[in-house]
Design a protein around this motif. Sequence first.
Motif, PDB file in Angstrom:
ATOM      1  N   SER A  22      41.757  42.132  44.425  1.00 31.43           N
ATOM      2  CA  SER A  22      41.349  42.966  45.559  1.00 31.43           C
ATOM      3  C   SER A  22      39.829  43.097  45.560  1.00 31.43           C
ATOM      4  O   SER A  22      39.178  42.968  44.507  1.00 31.43           O
ATOM      5  CB  SER A  22      41.981  44.351  45.457  1.00 31.43           C
ATOM      6  OG  SER A  22      41.394  45.085  44.384  1.00 31.43           O
ATOM      7  N   PHE A  23      39.259  43.368  46.723  1.00 33.35           N
ATOM      8  CA  PHE A  23      37.808  43.524  46.803  1.00 33.35           C
ATOM      9  C   PHE A  23      37.349  44.769  46.047  1.00 33.35           C
ATOM     10  O   PHE A  23      36.220  44.822  45.563  1.00 33.35           O
ATOM     11  CB  PHE A  23      37.347  43.571  48.258  1.00 33.35           C
ATOM     12  CG  PHE A  23      37.380  42.223  48.935  1.00 33.35           C
ATOM     13  CD1 PHE A  23      36.575  41.190  48.471  1.00 33.35           C
ATOM     14  CD2 PHE A  23      38.211  41.989  50.016  1.00 33.35           C
ATOM     15  CE1 PHE A  23      36.612  39.938  49.077  1.00 33.35           C
ATOM     16  CE2 PHE A  23      38.241  40.747  50.629  1.00 33.35           C
ATOM     17  CZ  PHE A  23      37.447  39.714  50.156  1.00 33.35           C
ATOM     18  N   GLU A  24      38.224  45.740  45.923  1.00 27.62           N
ATOM     19  CA  GLU A  24      37.875  46.931  45.146  1.00 27.62           C
ATOM     20  C   GLU A  24      37.695  46.572  43.666  1.00 27.62           C
ATOM     21  O   GLU A  24      36.745  47.023  43.018  1.00 27.62           O
ATOM     22  CB  GLU A  24      38.961  47.995  45.299  1.00 27.62           C
ATOM     23  CG  GLU A  24      38.984  48.683  46.663  1.00 27.62           C
ATOM     24  CD  GLU A  24      39.474  47.772  47.783  1.00 27.62           C
ATOM     25  OE1 GLU A  24      40.178  46.770  47.490  1.00 27.62           O
ATOM     26  OE2 GLU A  24      39.143  48.057  48.959  1.00 27.62           O
TER      27      GLU A  24
ATOM     28  N   CYS B  93      31.273  42.700  48.730  1.00 31.27           N
ATOM     29  CA  CYS B  93      32.061  41.620  48.131  1.00 31.27           C
ATOM     30  C   CYS B  93      32.855  40.873  49.194  1.00 31.27           C
ATOM     31  O   CYS B  93      33.015  39.654  49.123  1.00 31.27           O
ATOM     32  CB  CYS B  93      32.991  42.187  47.064  1.00 31.27           C
ATOM     33  SG  CYS B  93      32.124  42.813  45.614  1.00 31.27           S
ATOM     34  N   ARG B  94      33.342  41.600  50.193  1.00 28.68           N
ATOM     35  CA  ARG B  94      34.072  40.961  51.284  1.00 28.68           C
ATOM     36  C   ARG B  94      33.143  40.016  52.058  1.00 28.68           C
ATOM     37  O   ARG B  94      33.539  38.900  52.422  1.00 28.68           O
ATOM     38  CB  ARG B  94      34.650  42.028  52.217  1.00 28.68           C
ATOM     39  CG  ARG B  94      35.577  41.463  53.290  1.00 28.68           C
ATOM     40  CD  ARG B  94      36.218  42.559  54.113  1.00 28.68           C
ATOM     41  NE  ARG B  94      37.241  43.294  53.353  1.00 28.68           N
ATOM     42  CZ  ARG B  94      37.078  44.496  52.840  1.00 28.68           C
ATOM     43  NH1 ARG B  94      35.931  45.158  52.993  1.00 28.68           N
ATOM     44  NH2 ARG B  94      38.055  45.084  52.167  1.00 28.68           N
ATOM     45  N   GLN B  95      31.904  40.424  52.252  1.00 26.12           N
ATOM     46  CA  GLN B  95      30.934  39.563  52.939  1.00 26.12           C
ATOM     47  C   GLN B  95      30.579  38.341  52.101  1.00 26.12           C
ATOM     48  O   GLN B  95      30.437  37.231  52.625  1.00 26.12           O
ATOM     49  CB  GLN B  95      29.670  40.369  53.266  1.00 26.12           C
ATOM     50  CG  GLN B  95      29.866  41.424  54.346  1.00 26.12           C
ATOM     51  CD  GLN B  95      28.582  42.179  54.633  1.00 26.12           C
ATOM     52  OE1 GLN B  95      27.659  42.189  53.817  1.00 26.12           O
ATOM     53  NE2 GLN B  95      28.522  42.816  55.794  1.00 26.12           N
ATOM     54  N   LEU B  96      30.435  38.533  50.794  1.00 22.47           N
ATOM     55  CA  LEU B  96      30.151  37.401  49.908  1.00 22.47           C
ATOM     56  C   LEU B  96      31.267  36.367  49.988  1.00 22.47           C
ATOM     57  O   LEU B  96      31.010  35.160  50.098  1.00 22.47           O
ATOM     58  CB  LEU B  96      30.004  37.891  48.463  1.00 22.47           C
ATOM     59  CG  LEU B  96      28.723  38.637  48.100  1.00 22.47           C
ATOM     60  CD1 LEU B  96      28.874  39.309  46.739  1.00 22.47           C
ATOM     61  CD2 LEU B  96      27.528  37.689  48.090  1.00 22.47           C
ATOM     62  N   ALA B  97      32.502  36.830  49.938  1.00 23.19           N
ATOM     63  CA  ALA B  97      33.635  35.915  49.999  1.00 23.19           C
ATOM     64  C   ALA B  97      33.713  35.220  51.354  1.00 23.19           C
ATOM     65  O   ALA B  97      34.039  34.026  51.430  1.00 23.19           O
ATOM     66  CB  ALA B  97      34.932  36.666  49.711  1.00 23.19           C
ATOM     67  N   ALA B  98      33.412  35.936  52.428  1.00 28.55           N
ATOM     68  CA  ALA B  98      33.459  35.345  53.766  1.00 28.55           C
ATOM     69  C   ALA B  98      32.405  34.248  53.912  1.00 28.55           C
ATOM     70  O   ALA B  98      32.674  33.179  54.480  1.00 28.55           O
ATOM     71  CB  ALA B  98      33.251  36.429  54.824  1.00 28.55           C
TER      72      ALA B  98
ATOM     73  N   LEU C 171      37.627  34.939  42.771  1.00 24.75           N
ATOM     74  CA  LEU C 171      38.437  36.087  42.382  1.00 24.75           C
ATOM     75  C   LEU C 171      39.378  36.522  43.499  1.00 24.75           C
ATOM     76  O   LEU C 171      40.526  36.888  43.252  1.00 24.75           O
ATOM     77  CB  LEU C 171      37.536  37.246  41.959  1.00 24.75           C
ATOM     78  CG  LEU C 171      36.776  37.043  40.639  1.00 24.75           C
ATOM     79  CD1 LEU C 171      35.814  38.198  40.402  1.00 24.75           C
ATOM     80  CD2 LEU C 171      37.743  36.901  39.467  1.00 24.75           C
ATOM     81  N   HIS C 172      38.903  36.462  44.749  1.00 24.27           N
ATOM     82  CA  HIS C 172      39.752  36.915  45.854  1.00 24.27           C
ATOM     83  C   HIS C 172      40.657  35.803  46.385  1.00 24.27           C
ATOM     84  O   HIS C 172      41.879  35.951  46.442  1.00 24.27           O
ATOM     85  CB  HIS C 172      38.898  37.455  47.002  1.00 24.27           C
ATOM     86  CG  HIS C 172      39.717  37.976  48.147  1.00 24.27           C
ATOM     87  ND1 HIS C 172      40.053  37.195  49.238  1.00 24.27           N
ATOM     88  CD2 HIS C 172      40.313  39.180  48.356  1.00 24.27           C
ATOM     89  CE1 HIS C 172      40.803  37.899  50.072  1.00 24.27           C
ATOM     90  NE2 HIS C 172      40.968  39.097  49.565  1.00 24.27           N
ATOM     91  N   ASP C 173      40.071  34.670  46.775  1.00 24.77           N
ATOM     92  CA  ASP C 173      40.839  33.634  47.464  1.00 24.77           C
ATOM     93  C   ASP C 173      41.714  32.812  46.521  1.00 24.77           C
ATOM     94  O   ASP C 173      42.757  32.302  46.941  1.00 24.77           O
ATOM     95  CB  ASP C 173      39.891  32.700  48.223  1.00 24.77           C
ATOM     96  CG  ASP C 173      39.317  33.340  49.464  1.00 24.77           C
ATOM     97  OD1 ASP C 173      38.921  34.513  49.394  1.00 24.77           O
ATOM     98  OD2 ASP C 173      39.252  32.672  50.516  1.00 24.77           O
ATOM     99  N   VAL C 174      41.294  32.654  45.278  1.00 23.31           N
ATOM    100  CA  VAL C 174      42.050  31.828  44.346  1.00 23.31           C
ATOM    101  C   VAL C 174      42.930  32.663  43.425  1.00 23.31           C
ATOM    102  O   VAL C 174      44.106  32.350  43.226  1.00 23.31           O
ATOM    103  CB  VAL C 174      41.099  30.931  43.521  1.00 23.31           C
ATOM    104  CG1 VAL C 174      41.882  30.129  42.476  1.00 23.31           C
ATOM    105  CG2 VAL C 174      40.322  30.002  44.443  1.00 23.31           C
TER     106      VAL C 174
ATOM    107  N   ALA D  54      33.518  44.202  39.099  1.00 25.33           N
ATOM    108  CA  ALA D  54      33.052  43.067  38.305  1.00 25.33           C
ATOM    109  C   ALA D  54      31.651  42.629  38.711  1.00 25.33           C
ATOM    110  O   ALA D  54      30.846  42.226  37.872  1.00 25.33           O
ATOM    111  CB  ALA D  54      34.022  41.899  38.441  1.00 25.33           C
ATOM    112  N   LEU D  55      31.351  42.715  40.010  1.00 21.92           N
ATOM    113  CA  LEU D  55      30.072  42.199  40.500  1.00 21.92           C
ATOM    114  C   LEU D  55      28.997  43.269  40.639  1.00 21.92           C
ATOM    115  O   LEU D  55      27.837  42.937  40.931  1.00 21.92           O
ATOM    116  CB  LEU D  55      30.280  41.515  41.864  1.00 21.92           C
ATOM    117  CG  LEU D  55      31.273  40.354  41.905  1.00 21.92           C
ATOM    118  CD1 LEU D  55      31.202  39.651  43.261  1.00 21.92           C
ATOM    119  CD2 LEU D  55      31.033  39.366  40.780  1.00 21.92           C
ATOM    120  N   GLY D  56      29.374  44.517  40.484  1.00 20.67           N
ATOM    121  CA  GLY D  56      28.377  45.559  40.638  1.00 20.67           C
ATOM    122  C   GLY D  56      27.940  45.755  42.074  1.00 20.67           C
ATOM    123  O   GLY D  56      26.809  46.156  42.348  1.00 20.67           O
TER     124      GLY D  56
END
Length: 271
Positions: A110-112, A125-130, A103-106, A117-119
């Motif tokens: 926004s992480f907001e 969410c920023r940590q998950l993406a990292a 959702l973020h990189d592709v 979406a992810l609850g």
Amino acid sequence: MLLRVAYRMLGSVADAEDVVQDAWLRWTAADRGDVAVPAAFLRRTVTRLCLDHLKSARARREDYVGQWLPEPIVEDAPEDDVTLPLMLALERLSPLERAAFLLHDVFGESFEDIAGALGRDAAACRQLAARARAHVRSERPRYPVERAHGLEIARAFFAAARGGEIGALGALLADDVAMYSDGGGKRPAVARVLHGADEITRTHAALAKLARGRSAELLRYTLVNGLPGFVTREADGILQTTALLIEHGRVKAIYVMRNPDKLRHLAHLDA
């Protein structure tokens, strides 16, 4: 766009279509007065449905016969750089990491918005993406091959492999090339990953001998999940796709889809 999100989450065209259809039904039943941004509502709904689906998909994957590859997408002009190796890397992530990364990189969310979406909150969410980014970084296209050059190598590969020209085939392969084949227990396929140019050329030499008098029909050269490759109708009448990862002018990986269940959506190519 919703189909692209769902497919890259699930690796299945049919499952992605089912998820998007379910999301549409929820959209038609929603109170429109409570929906500020319809596109965001639909992306959030699709993501949640994909996360639910992945819980059962992981259990089914454990029972899968042989190697698993995502269903092939054939497109002459891919809309993003999510190639087949990257999709396989995404498979090794947790569903939440996969969703946050995609959702973020592709797709540029926004992480907001991803948080809704992810609850989770935006920081989580920023940590998950990292974490996801760290795991899949090596599978991003590092040496993009120009489309025409990639298809030229695909043509040479097809001619050499199907013609039994083993010397020419070996010249196209990197020393550490790997070959993946997905038959899903429905068609013969190599049960393990083959490694090295020697093993792969020997395998193709044996296949060429077995196929004498029963040649495959080439349907088209194209991009398969963003990689140069081709679509064939094999001697048994069923479609097959072959995708080639190319680095420094040599074939680094070969991905062969033989499972007929994963090729039904490509029937139009055989028309």
